[in-house]
Scaffold this active site. Structure first.
Site, mmCIF file in Angstrom:
data_model
loop_
_atom_site.group_PDB
_atom_site.id
_atom_site.type_symbol
_atom_site.label_atom_id
_atom_site.label_comp_id
_atom_site.label_asym_id
_atom_site.label_seq_id
_atom_site.Cartn_x
_atom_site.Cartn_y
_atom_site.Cartn_z
ATOM 1 N N LYS A 68 34.966 37.670 54.269
ATOM 2 C CA LYS A 68 34.365 37.651 53.003
ATOM 3 C C LYS A 68 35.338 38.091 51.475
ATOM 4 O O LYS A 68 36.787 37.668 52.277
ATOM 5 C CB LYS A 68 33.144 38.893 52.326
ATOM 6 C CG LYS A 68 34.062 40.341 52.504
ATOM 7 C CD LYS A 68 33.169 41.336 52.408
ATOM 8 C CE LYS A 68 34.393 42.658 53.015
ATOM 9 N NZ LYS A 68 32.578 43.391 52.448
ATOM 10 N N TYR A 85 60.267 42.837 29.430
ATOM 11 C CA TYR A 85 59.141 43.327 28.799
ATOM 12 C C TYR A 85 59.039 45.124 28.603
ATOM 13 O O TYR A 85 58.715 45.473 29.231
ATOM 14 C CB TYR A 85 57.630 43.073 28.994
ATOM 15 C CG TYR A 85 57.721 41.576 29.102
ATOM 16 C CD1 TYR A 85 57.625 40.311 28.105
ATOM 17 C CD2 TYR A 85 56.875 40.598 29.995
ATOM 18 C CE1 TYR A 85 57.307 39.747 27.466
ATOM 19 C CE2 TYR A 85 56.598 39.036 29.710
ATOM 20 C CZ TYR A 85 56.529 38.672 29.080
ATOM 21 O OH TYR A 85 56.865 37.640 28.471
HETATM 22 C C1 LIG Z 1 33.015 44.226 54.316
HETATM 23 C C2 LIG Z 1 32.241 45.093 55.345
HETATM 24 C C3 LIG Z 1 33.084 45.773 56.304
HETATM 25 C C4 LIG Z 1 34.711 45.320 56.946
HETATM 26 O O1 LIG Z 1 34.696 46.594 56.303
HETATM 27 P P1 LIG Z 1 37.003 47.078 56.508
HETATM 28 O O2 LIG Z 1 36.877 47.980 56.126
HETATM 29 O O3 LIG Z 1 37.041 45.984 55.833
HETATM 30 O O4 LIG Z 1 36.710 46.556 57.895
HETATM 31 C C5 LIG Z 1 32.303 45.776 57.449
HETATM 32 N N1 LIG Z 1 30.577 46.384 56.824
HETATM 33 C C6 LIG Z 1 30.388 45.774 56.012
HETATM 34 C C7 LIG Z 1 28.854 46.186 55.137
HETATM 35 C C8 LIG Z 1 31.062 45.612 54.190
HETATM 36 O O5 LIG Z 1 30.677 44.644 53.439
#
Ligand SMILES: *Cc1c(COP(=O)(O)O)cnc(C)c1O
Length: 355
Positions: A34, A252
């Site tokens: 994702k 800045y």
């Molecule tokens: C994003 C997500 C993961 C992965 O989590 P990590 O901590 O990055 O390994 C796993 N399960 C769900 C439901 C998620 O939304």
């Protein structure tokens, strides 16, 4: 010379980390890609894992369609399920798996106009209190869904709130609540994100869901024996150098004044690239492999570093913002956040893939 800021993505390290997740978990593991694979490029990362992964996880249907269009034929799970009922037809069309996290979705899937049954991962709220069915209502819902002609297969899943905290009792409690909810139903299970895979063997179940560990991120609050490799090296170069006397302001807001005569290097990387603006003076960078520090405020396209102890450094010298030798979690800590966010915020940098 074009602007030198480059994120080099080591696909071998990505594959190594996926296989590490598989080995530690012992079952099947979804590679979570994702948010553009946490900033690493979803299509390229998914293609690099396609011959070894058991499937992928994404947050939105657009992300899933992008993977299908990139030629990914493996299972893809929508981790947040669907938002509107008409997505169910697309879920069927693209042969996606979907999470189901709320009672309203039970009604919608039963009423859906689909002609092939779906694989559904039903989420149980075992203690995070964000998404998922109450553990007490789960068995009845699972039985109702199992009887529906709209469902091909059910998987029971849950998500941990504190799997990264190795001294907390929260994860064992979540595991217990989940196991009680699924007892005797004979469903496949999925509990663990990266922290669960690395640190909580009792939470492995049938399917792991490895996210940040694939990218070499810090998935727990202590570094463990089997630790993933960094995947992204964010590198730039010095584009200008100036020599300042003691007591001169830099950048800045004149937030930093030189404490001594100082050689300052201007680096092509700023907050428009995703480098956090909030980091204080002293935040580490690697100048030609040697640790140095940011001085002065990070600006939109540039930041300034102390070259006083790097006599060989000049215009064109390589500067690493994070990667091998400087974990993104260190920069994240300086910014009061986690490497997940640092990775996801990356933009504008050139992405360069090493096979
Ligand atoms: C994003 C997500 C993961 C992965 O989590 P990590 O901590 O990055 O390994 C796993 N399960 C769900 C439901 C998620 O939304």
């Amino acid at each position: 010379m074009s602007r030198p800021l480059t994120a080099t993505i080591d696909l071998k390290a990505l594959r190594h980390n996926y296989l590490l997740a598989k080995r530690l978990h012992g079952g099947r593991v979804l590679a979570i890609v994702k948010a553009n694979a946490y900033g690493h490029g979803a299509a390229r990362c998914a293609r690099a894992l396609a011959d070894i992964a058991d499937g992928f996880g994404v947050a939105t249907i657009e992300e899933a369609i992008q993977l299908r269009e990139a030629g990914i034929t493996l299972p893809i799970l929508l981790l947040e399920g669907w938002f509107e009922a008409q997505e169910l037809a697309q879920i069927q069309h693209y042969q996606l798996w979907t999470a189901l996290h709320s009672a309203w979705q039970v009604d919608e899937i039963e009423a859906a106009e689909i002609n092939a049954p779906l694989t559904v991962w039903v989420k149980i709220d075992s203690g995070m209190h964000r998404l998922g069915l109450h553990p007490d209502e789960f068995p009845a819902v699972a039985q109702r869904l199992s009887a529906s002609p709209k469902i091909a297969k059910l998987v029971a899943m849950t998500h941990f709130a504190r799997a990264d905290e190795l001294d907390s009792q929260a994860t064992p409690q979540q595991i217990d609540r989940f196991q009680q909810a699924v007892a005797g139903l004979g469903l496949e299970t999925s509990l663990s994100n990266s922290g669960g895979i690395l640190a909580w063997p009792k939470a492995h179940g049938d399917w792991g869901r490895a996210g940040v560990m694939l990218y070499g991120g810090a998935a727990t609050d202590r570094v463990l024996a089997n630790w993933p490799k960094p995947v992204m090296q964010l590198d730039s170069r010095i584009m200008a150098v100036r020599e300042l006397a003691a007591g001169e302001p830099i950048g800045y807001g004149a937030r930093f004044h030189t404490e001594r005569p100082t050689r300052v290097g201007v680096v092509a990387c700023g907050y428009a690239d995703g480098y956090p603006r909030v980091v204080p003076a002293g935040t580490p960078v690697l100048v030609n492999g040697q640790r140095s520090r940011i001085i002065g405020r990070v600006s939109m396209d540039m930041l300034t570093v102390d070259l006083s102890d790097c006599p060989g450094a000049g215009v064109g010298t390589a500067v690493r913002l994070w990667g091998e030798g400087l974990p993104a979690s260190e920069v994240a800590a300086a910014a009061g956040t986690i490497d997940y966010e640092i990775f996801c915020n990356l933009k504008r940098a050139r992405l360069n893939y090493l096979d």
